[in-house]
Design an enzyme around this catalytic site. Structure first.
Site, PDB file in Angstrom:
ATOM      1  N   LYS A 116       6.412 -16.346  19.828  1.00 61.02           N
ATOM      2  CA  LYS A 116       5.255 -17.388  21.472  1.00 61.02           C
ATOM      3  C   LYS A 116       5.293 -15.433  22.378  1.00 61.02           C
ATOM      4  O   LYS A 116       4.136 -15.300  22.534  1.00 61.02           O
ATOM      5  CB  LYS A 116       6.100 -17.633  22.173  1.00 61.02           C
ATOM      6  CG  LYS A 116       6.719 -19.148  21.578  1.00 61.02           C
ATOM      7  CD  LYS A 116       7.613 -19.876  22.236  1.00 61.02           C
ATOM      8  CE  LYS A 116       7.419 -21.697  21.521  1.00 61.02           C
ATOM      9  NZ  LYS A 116       7.928 -22.458  22.246  1.00 61.02           N
ATOM     10  N   ASP A 126       3.357 -26.443  25.859  1.00 58.85           N
ATOM     11  CA  ASP A 126       5.051 -26.966  25.764  1.00 58.85           C
ATOM     12  C   ASP A 126       4.939 -27.171  27.769  1.00 58.85           C
ATOM     13  O   ASP A 126       5.744 -28.405  27.689  1.00 58.85           O
ATOM     14  CB  ASP A 126       6.004 -25.506  25.984  1.00 58.85           C
ATOM     15  CG  ASP A 126       5.992 -25.625  24.509  1.00 58.85           C
ATOM     16  OD1 ASP A 126       6.139 -25.905  23.925  1.00 58.85           O
ATOM     17  OD2 ASP A 126       5.888 -23.729  24.188  1.00 58.85           O
ATOM     18  N   ALA A 140      17.659 -20.097  31.885  1.00 55.63           N
ATOM     19  CA  ALA A 140      16.503 -19.837  31.754  1.00 55.63           C
ATOM     20  C   ALA A 140      16.096 -19.059  30.610  1.00 55.63           C
ATOM     21  O   ALA A 140      14.902 -17.440  31.054  1.00 55.63           O
ATOM     22  CB  ALA A 140      16.905 -18.101  33.220  1.00 55.63           C
ATOM     23  N   GLY A 141      15.999 -19.036  29.591  1.00 52.75           N
ATOM     24  CA  GLY A 141      14.804 -18.649  28.455  1.00 52.75           C
ATOM     25  C   GLY A 141      13.299 -19.264  28.256  1.00 52.75           C
ATOM     26  O   GLY A 141      12.940 -19.897  29.275  1.00 52.75           O
ATOM     27  N   ALA A 201      22.382 -13.553  36.559  1.00 51.88           N
ATOM     28  CA  ALA A 201      21.263 -13.894  37.068  1.00 51.88           C
ATOM     29  C   ALA A 201      20.154 -12.886  36.970  1.00 51.88           C
ATOM     30  O   ALA A 201      19.057 -12.983  36.904  1.00 51.88           O
ATOM     31  CB  ALA A 201      21.304 -13.647  38.527  1.00 51.88           C
TER      32      ALA A 201
END
Length: 296
Positions: free
Chosen positions: A72, A114, A139-140, A165
């Site tokens: 992507k 998406d 957080a992907g 984080a």
């Protein structure tokens, strides 16, 4: 009636691994519903390194490409034009040639449907924001699309709950690009139950099994979007539904993101009910996959 423009057109999903992809089910059902007999859609094994060369080598009969992981980000880098949505997310799941036919190198546009997959899936089950913040686990890449969708809904901000984080930097950057206030916390230093109770929308973007131990904390969620859809139901989904919360799954997102791709590839309005019915049948009718009233 099939026109010359419809004849002998190809599309595919690129990814690695890609043999599990349900995209062919959706697109082929759409072609059948509209009588596009010259159209075909298939899976192509392709990682981010091979993507540029593969796409450049495609002939004029190719109408578009779906892109799944890990390509992507590479799709954004490769494209000649990038939509505002794909630029904000930092990734693209859609590549469309800017011209059909002709000789010489082709130019490609990258888009990210998406985001529409998230917003469409939520609207189909009647979600309406109530003015509170969003809560995202993980957080992907999917988290970026979710954050962009939360901005479209006008949520007041978003809290990202992650293990590390430092790995949230790209999602934080995405939130900045879409104008959404963001806070990053780690699982071991936060009351997940308190955050879930306050949140307007809770979204779990972590892999299957990773959120299971947090089911009792998330049971207070009013709206839960769990990107996992196999196996279903997940422990988190079962807990939230049992407490009266509303659910959306990754399969709903897959369905709704495909509509925009189909329309960009074909120039036709997506036959949403036919595509939904095909996906439901291919997955054992385990999920209802609702459509918004105007989509039926």
């Amino acid at each position: 009636m099939v026109t010359a423009r419809d004849a002998a057109r190809h599309a595919a999903v690129l990814g690695s691994p890609v043999e599990h992809s349900l995209s062919p089910v959706l697109h082929e059902a759409g072609y059948a519903a509209l009588g596009l007999e010259g159209w075909s859609y298939r899976r192509i094994e392709c990682d981010e390194v091979r993507l540029p060369g593969l796409v450049r080598g495609l002939g004029p009969e190719w109408a578009g490409l779906s892109v799944t992981m890990p390509g992507k980000k590479a799709a954004v880098r490769f494209a000649d034009e990038v939509t505002d949505t794909a630029r904000a997310v930092g990734a693209a799941n859609t590549l469309v040639p800017l011209t059909l036919g002709g000789d010489g190198p082709r130019r490609w546009r990258a888009d990210c449907t998406d985001v529409a997959g998230v917003t469409g899936a939520l609207r189909a089950v009647g979600y309406r924001p109530a003015g509170g913040p969003g809560l995202v686990l993980g957080a992907g890449g999917t988290a970026n699309a979710v954050v962009a969708a939360m901005a479209e809904f006008g949520l007041s901000g978003v809290t990202l709950v992650v293990r590390d984080a430092a790995r949230a930097e790209e999602t934080v950057a995405c939130a900045g690009r879409v104008g959404l206030d963001v806070e990053v916390v780690t699982f071991d230093r936060v009351s997940l139950r308190a955050l879930a109770a306050e949140a307007d929308l809770v979204v779990s973007t972590v892999p299957a099994g990773a959120a299971d131990r947090h089911a009792e904390d998330l049971v207070v969620a009013r709206w839960l979007f769990d990107v996992v859809y196999a196996p279903w139901p997940t422990p988190v989904g079962t807990a939230v539904a049992g407490a009266g919360g509303r659910l959306v799954t990754g399969l709903d997102m897959l369905l709704h993101q495909a509509f925009g791709q189909f329309e960009q590839f074909t120039g036709r309005v997506a036959p949403r009910e036919a595509m939904r019915d095909a996906l439901r049948a291919a997955t054992g009718n385990t999920l209802p996959l609702p459509l918004a009233p105007g989509d039926v």
